[in-house]
Scaffold this active site. Structure first.
Site, short mmCIF file in Angstrom:
data_model
loop_
_atom_site.label_atom_id
_atom_site.label_comp_id
_atom_site.label_asym_id
_atom_site.label_seq_id
_atom_site.Cartn_x
_atom_site.Cartn_y
_atom_site.Cartn_z
N GLY A 62 1.11 -1.36 -0.40
CA GLY A 62 0.17 0.20 -0.32
C GLY A 62 0.92 1.40 0.18
O GLY A 62 1.90 1.36 0.05
N PHE A 63 0.34 2.74 0.33
CA PHE A 63 0.63 3.97 -0.07
C PHE A 63 1.66 4.25 1.08
O PHE A 63 2.98 3.88 1.05
CB PHE A 63 -0.48 5.30 0.37
CG PHE A 63 -0.32 6.07 1.07
CD1 PHE A 63 1.72 6.46 0.06
CD2 PHE A 63 -1.14 6.50 1.53
CE1 PHE A 63 1.30 8.11 1.01
CE2 PHE A 63 -0.79 8.38 2.24
CZ PHE A 63 0.96 8.43 1.46
N ILE A 64 1.48 4.04 2.51
CA ILE A 64 2.58 3.50 2.92
C ILE A 64 2.87 3.05 3.64
O ILE A 64 4.64 3.23 3.87
CB ILE A 64 1.73 3.99 4.78
CG1 ILE A 64 1.24 5.46 4.36
CG2 ILE A 64 2.53 3.99 5.95
CD1 ILE A 64 -0.27 5.56 6.35
N TYR A 93 -15.31 2.77 10.64
CA TYR A 93 -13.58 2.82 10.38
C TYR A 93 -13.12 3.34 11.64
O TYR A 93 -12.04 2.94 11.82
CB TYR A 93 -13.14 3.50 9.36
CG TYR A 93 -12.25 3.97 9.36
CD1 TYR A 93 -11.27 2.82 8.91
CD2 TYR A 93 -10.73 5.49 9.22
CE1 TYR A 93 -9.38 2.79 8.87
CE2 TYR A 93 -9.83 4.90 9.32
CZ TYR A 93 -8.99 4.57 9.20
OH TYR A 93 -7.70 4.80 8.59
N LYS A 137 -10.18 0.96 14.21
CA LYS A 137 -9.54 1.29 14.31
C LYS A 137 -8.80 1.11 16.18
O LYS A 137 -8.19 1.29 16.41
CB LYS A 137 -8.86 2.64 13.92
CG LYS A 137 -8.49 2.94 12.08
CD LYS A 137 -7.36 1.99 12.80
CE LYS A 137 -7.15 1.67 11.27
NZ LYS A 137 -5.83 0.74 10.39
P1 NAD Z 1 -3.59 1.98 1.36
O1 NAD Z 1 -4.80 1.09 1.43
O2 NAD Z 1 -2.07 2.05 0.34
O3 NAD Z 1 -3.08 0.14 2.07
C1 NAD Z 1 -3.29 -1.30 2.75
C2 NAD Z 1 -3.23 -2.28 2.69
O4 NAD Z 1 -3.46 -3.55 2.92
C3 NAD Z 1 -3.06 -1.88 0.75
O5 NAD Z 1 -2.52 -2.40 0.32
C4 NAD Z 1 -3.87 -3.65 1.03
O6 NAD Z 1 -3.89 -3.71 -0.10
C5 NAD Z 1 -3.53 -4.17 2.32
N1 NAD Z 1 -4.86 -5.14 2.59
C6 NAD Z 1 -6.10 -4.54 2.70
N2 NAD Z 1 -6.48 -5.56 3.38
C7 NAD Z 1 -5.93 -6.93 3.53
C8 NAD Z 1 -6.19 -8.17 4.47
N3 NAD Z 1 -7.21 -8.68 4.64
N4 NAD Z 1 -5.24 -9.38 3.82
C9 NAD Z 1 -3.78 -8.68 3.62
N5 NAD Z 1 -3.40 -6.68 3.16
C10 NAD Z 1 -4.68 -6.48 3.30
O7 NAD Z 1 -3.34 2.44 2.59
P2 NAD Z 1 -2.52 3.53 3.54
O8 NAD Z 1 -3.07 4.63 3.08
O9 NAD Z 1 -1.28 2.78 2.78
O10 NAD Z 1 -2.68 2.72 5.00
C11 NAD Z 1 -2.02 2.49 5.67
C12 NAD Z 1 -2.50 2.24 6.92
O11 NAD Z 1 -2.85 3.28 8.01
C13 NAD Z 1 -3.91 1.74 7.24
O12 NAD Z 1 -4.19 0.62 7.91
C14 NAD Z 1 -4.93 3.02 7.61
O13 NAD Z 1 -6.15 2.85 8.00
C15 NAD Z 1 -3.79 3.36 8.20
N6 NAD Z 1 -4.39 4.78 7.85
C16 NAD Z 1 -3.77 5.56 6.88
C17 NAD Z 1 -3.84 7.04 6.90
C18 NAD Z 1 -3.92 7.51 5.87
O14 NAD Z 1 -4.42 8.77 5.54
N7 NAD Z 1 -3.17 7.19 4.42
C19 NAD Z 1 -4.55 7.45 7.76
C20 NAD Z 1 -4.52 7.08 9.13
C21 NAD Z 1 -4.34 5.45 9.12
#
Ligand code: NAD
Length: 349
Positions: free
Chosen positions: A11-13, A175, A179
């Protein structure tokens, strides 16, 4: 050097984190199911970029593509596992095969509005999936983890800035409720089984490889195409935006913290240190693109909080965390990346 199991590492982060851990000389196991929250091809790109490989990939059909990707990126220090964290036997195999020293749990169903549309899926992945992971950690004696939470747990708290000790018992989206559940489970597993953890409340993260469903990227792409952008409320809602490299630095410090401490379970904010209104966010994008956005004014959406603002005192004290990228600078870097990305996508078509 350690072996880290990173869930959601495509994913992104997660992809930025995997890249940083590899640069530090660690071994990374990226467990991701390439969920359909957004196009899996973005995640394939993320994985290739994590490893400094060319983004060109011969896309055919999802399962076949992922299996080819898995073989393509396999190396001594990087393993891609196409695994769903809800699948107990798949998670068991991850621990048995790779014997990680610690876990960074980023996999989740993200997004406030999507969670209102499909609450059961969000509960399944974010709560049951996290529990599967904790259970396997317990079974395999893995005692250190860092887990992603979100500023959304603060709901519409009036007290600004949001501090970790503030009440978080009134989440206004599913959501946020999932969390918060992760935070509570982290405490339970620390108390019962000595699993040391740090749960990080990320405040709206942006930057290179940003998720396509997130406002900054969505708006920027529409400005580029001259399309109207959905503009909710009067523009006064505000967010504490955090540049992705700052978040990654925070996660790495959190890993070090749990590795060096026993009997800990902490919740820590990771924010950007400055709150930016929706109207200013759009203006900043307009400046970068040299174009005026067409606003499609809409009412505030249910589940959206009015503002977020992180108190970073605890992050600074425990982790030495200080975000170093201001909003304008971060948007400049993001814009440079997105313009190149969109140009590349055009040549690929
Ligand atoms: P993202 O969707 O790009 O990354 C999440 C990854 O998890 C994806 O690659 C997805 O394929 C994988 N995933 C989802 N369901 C899954 C499963 N059942 N089994 C295995 N992999 C699975 O999101 P992100 O923005 O990189 O977020 C990463 C984390 O940070 C998440 O937990 C998100 O809730 C949290 N978060 C993100 C933000 C933000 O602004 N981007 C803010 C607060 C919290």
């Amino acid at each position: 050097m350690s072996t880290y199991l990173v869930t959601g590492g495509a994913g992104f982060i997660g992809s930025h984190l995997c890249e940083a851990l590899l640069k530090d000389g660690h071994t990374v196991v990226n467990a991701d199911n390439f969920s359909d929250t957004y196009d899996y091809r973005f995640k394939v790109r993320n994985v290739l970029e994590t490893l400094g490989m060319s983004p060109a990939f011969d896309y055919r059909e999802k399962d076949e593509d992922l299996s080819r990707l898995r073989s393509l990126v396999r190396s001594e220090r990087y393993r891609l596992e196409i695994a769903d964290i809800r699948d107990g036997s798949a998670v068991e195999a991850l621990f048995r095969t790779h014997k990680p020293d610690a876990v960074v749990h980023l996999a989740a169903m993200p997004g406030v509005r999507a969670s209102i549309a499909d609450p059961l899926l969000f509960e399944d992945v974010n709560v049951r999936g996290t529990l599967q992971l904790l259970e396997r950690m317990r079974a395999h004696g893995v005692r250190k983890w860092v887990c992603a939470s979100s500023s959304s747990v603060y709901g519409n708290n009036r007290k600004i800035p949001f501090a970790e000790a503030d009440p978080v018992e009134q989440p206004i989206s599913l959501y946020a409720a999932t969390k918060r559940s992760c935070e509570l489970m982290a405490y339970t597993y620390s108390h019962l089984f000595g699993i040391d953890g740090m749960v990080l409340r990320f405040f709206t993260v942006y930057g290179e490889r940003q998720r396509p469903d997130l406002a900054i990227r969505k708006f920027a792409e529409r400005i580029e195409r001259g399309e109207p952008i959905p503009f909710y409320g009067d523009g006064s809602t505000s967010r504490d935006y955090t540049y992705v490299a700052d978040i990654v630095r925070g996660i790495r410090s959190a890993i070090r913290y749990v590795e060096r401490h026993e009997d800990v379970c902490e919740i820590v904010n990771l924010g950007g240190n400055r709150t930016v209104s929706l109207a200013r966010m759009v203006e900043t994008l307009e400046k970068e693109w040299g174009a005026q956005a067409k606003l499609d004014r809409q009412p505030m959406q249910p589940g959206d909080v009015e503002r977020t603002c992180a108190d970073l005192t605890k992050a600074k004290k425990l982790l030495g965390y200080e975000p170093s990228t201001g909003f304008e600078e971060g948007i400049r870097k993001f814009a440079a990346w997105l313009k190149a990305e969109l140009a590349w996508q055009r040549t690929e078509k």
